[in-house]
Design a protein around this motif. Structure first.
Motif, PDB file in Angstrom:
ATOM      1  N   ASP A 256     -42.289 -50.042 -50.176  1.00 43.57           N
ATOM      2  CA  ASP A 256     -42.571 -51.475 -50.139  1.00 43.57           C
ATOM      3  C   ASP A 256     -43.439 -51.812 -48.933  1.00 43.57           C
ATOM      4  OD1 ASP A 256     -40.974 -51.768 -52.353  1.00 43.57           O
ATOM      5  OD2 ASP A 256     -39.281 -52.665 -51.279  1.00 43.57           O
TER       6      ASP A 256
ATOM      7  N   ASP B 281     -39.883 -45.309 -54.153  1.00 45.03           N
ATOM      8  CA  ASP B 281     -39.499 -45.456 -55.551  1.00 45.03           C
ATOM      9  C   ASP B 281     -39.816 -44.162 -56.303  1.00 45.03           C
ATOM     10  OD1 ASP B 281     -42.250 -45.441 -56.062  1.00 45.03           O
ATOM     11  OD2 ASP B 281     -42.358 -47.601 -56.473  1.00 45.03           O
ATOM     12  N   ALA B 282     -39.715 -44.207 -57.627  1.00 42.46           N
ATOM     13  CA  ALA B 282     -39.936 -43.003 -58.427  1.00 42.46           C
ATOM     14  C   ALA B 282     -41.367 -42.492 -58.334  1.00 42.46           C
ATOM     15  CB  ALA B 282     -39.569 -43.284 -59.884  1.00 42.46           C
TER      16      ALA B 282
ATOM     17  N   LYS C 100     -47.402 -51.928 -52.754  1.00 46.65           N
ATOM     18  CA  LYS C 100     -46.786 -50.630 -52.464  1.00 46.65           C
ATOM     19  C   LYS C 100     -47.873 -49.624 -52.114  1.00 46.65           C
ATOM     20  CE  LYS C 100     -42.623 -51.205 -55.254  1.00 46.65           C
ATOM     21  NZ  LYS C 100     -41.378 -50.440 -55.267  1.00 46.65           N
TER      22      LYS C 100
END
Length: 288
Positions: free
Chosen positions: A40, A34-35, A12
């Protein structure tokens, strides 16, 4: 000629760094974060079987760095070069040539490994030549402050010390057919000095391994340029020229960093060149 996707491992990266000045509200639609604001990424390499040659394009990060180092990149999945090669009946010793699009750690790290007693480093493909070009080699071995963290000495110098390093002659323009390797090479300078993109004739089509000129399908619009690029305005020019040619000639673009899209084609639209088709390797091999 036969082509095989070689998945060397997923990781990532910060989405903002991957899209530069483009706001998250826009790039998050195609590359959801994401958080931790990370998206990705793949380290998808390419294997070319052509006569007696077995050529590996790029090698991913490898596994010799520290846990702290890999912790920055949130590694995920269970891909590896060895598993991918074994899937097609090959192993590292079968590789005759390793072609490196450029020497950033996520493309070259897998070329070098620890020796048996972990006192030093050795090449991970003992029977292969390692291909780069002299301009990029000089750029990587005398790095600027911006790229220094991406050019790791342990990933680079063992290739020269082993005697396995070879340089590709630079073209007069930006494209060169290479008779030794059997494919054409596009040279691009926006991301880093003299990045090299292979152009391959396969099943009656032109396939281009995109490396970091087009890391993901979400990077097709011209202003969508990585914060990692050393010359972003040049990247835009190079990308515009290439994508127009890709749309005109129906190039099939192999995405090395897109974890969810393996191969794409593009087309001309009123908004410029945009995504046409998303394909898998199975699609390509069955003629879709």
């Amino acid at each position: 000629m036969k082509l095989y996707p070689i998945e060397s491992g997923n990781f990532k990266l910060d989405g903002g760094a991957m899209f530069g000045v483009v706001p998250k509200t826009i790039w998050n639609r195609t590359n959801p974060a994401d958080a931790n604001n990370q998206i990705d990424m793949a380290a998808r390499c390419l294997l070319i079987e052509d006569g007696k040659k077995l050529i590996l394009i790029d090698t991913g990060m490898g596994n010799k760095q520290s846990d702290k180092f890999f912790g920055y990149y949130a590694m995920w999945g269970d891909h590896s070069i060895d598993k991918s090669l074994a899937k097609y009946g090959f192993n590292r010793d079968d590789i005759t040539d390793v072609f490196l699009t450029h020497l950033h750690f996520d493309h070259v790290g897998g070329a070098i490994q620890w020796n048996k007693d972990r006192t030093g480093y050795e090449t991970a493909f003992k029977n292969a030549h390692f291909w780069t070009n002299d301009n990029h080699w000089e750029w990587a071995t005398q790095p600027n402050a911006r790229e220094k963290a991406s050019f790791l000495t342990e990933n680079i110098m063992p290739m020269q010390e082993s005697g396995q390093l070879k340089f590709i002659e630079r073209p007069q323009g930006d494209f060169k057919e290479n008779s030794e390797l059997g494919f054409g090479i596009l040279f691009a300078d926006g991301h880093t000095e003299k990045q090299m993109l292979p152009h391959l004739k396969f099943m009656g089509k032109t396939f281009v391994y995109m490396a970091d000129l087009l890391p993901t399908a979400g990077h097709i619009p011209l202003p969508y340029v990585m914060g990692y690029d050393t010359r972003p305005l040049l990247t835009i020019d190079e990308k515009a020229k290439f994508l127009n040619a890709a749309a005109d000639n129906n190039y099939h673009l192999i995405l090395g960093h897109d974890a969810h899209n393996e191969i794409i084609t593009v087309q001309h639209t009123e908004k410029g060149v945009r995504l046409k088709d998303v394909l898998t390797w199975s699609d390509v091999l069955t003629g879709y």
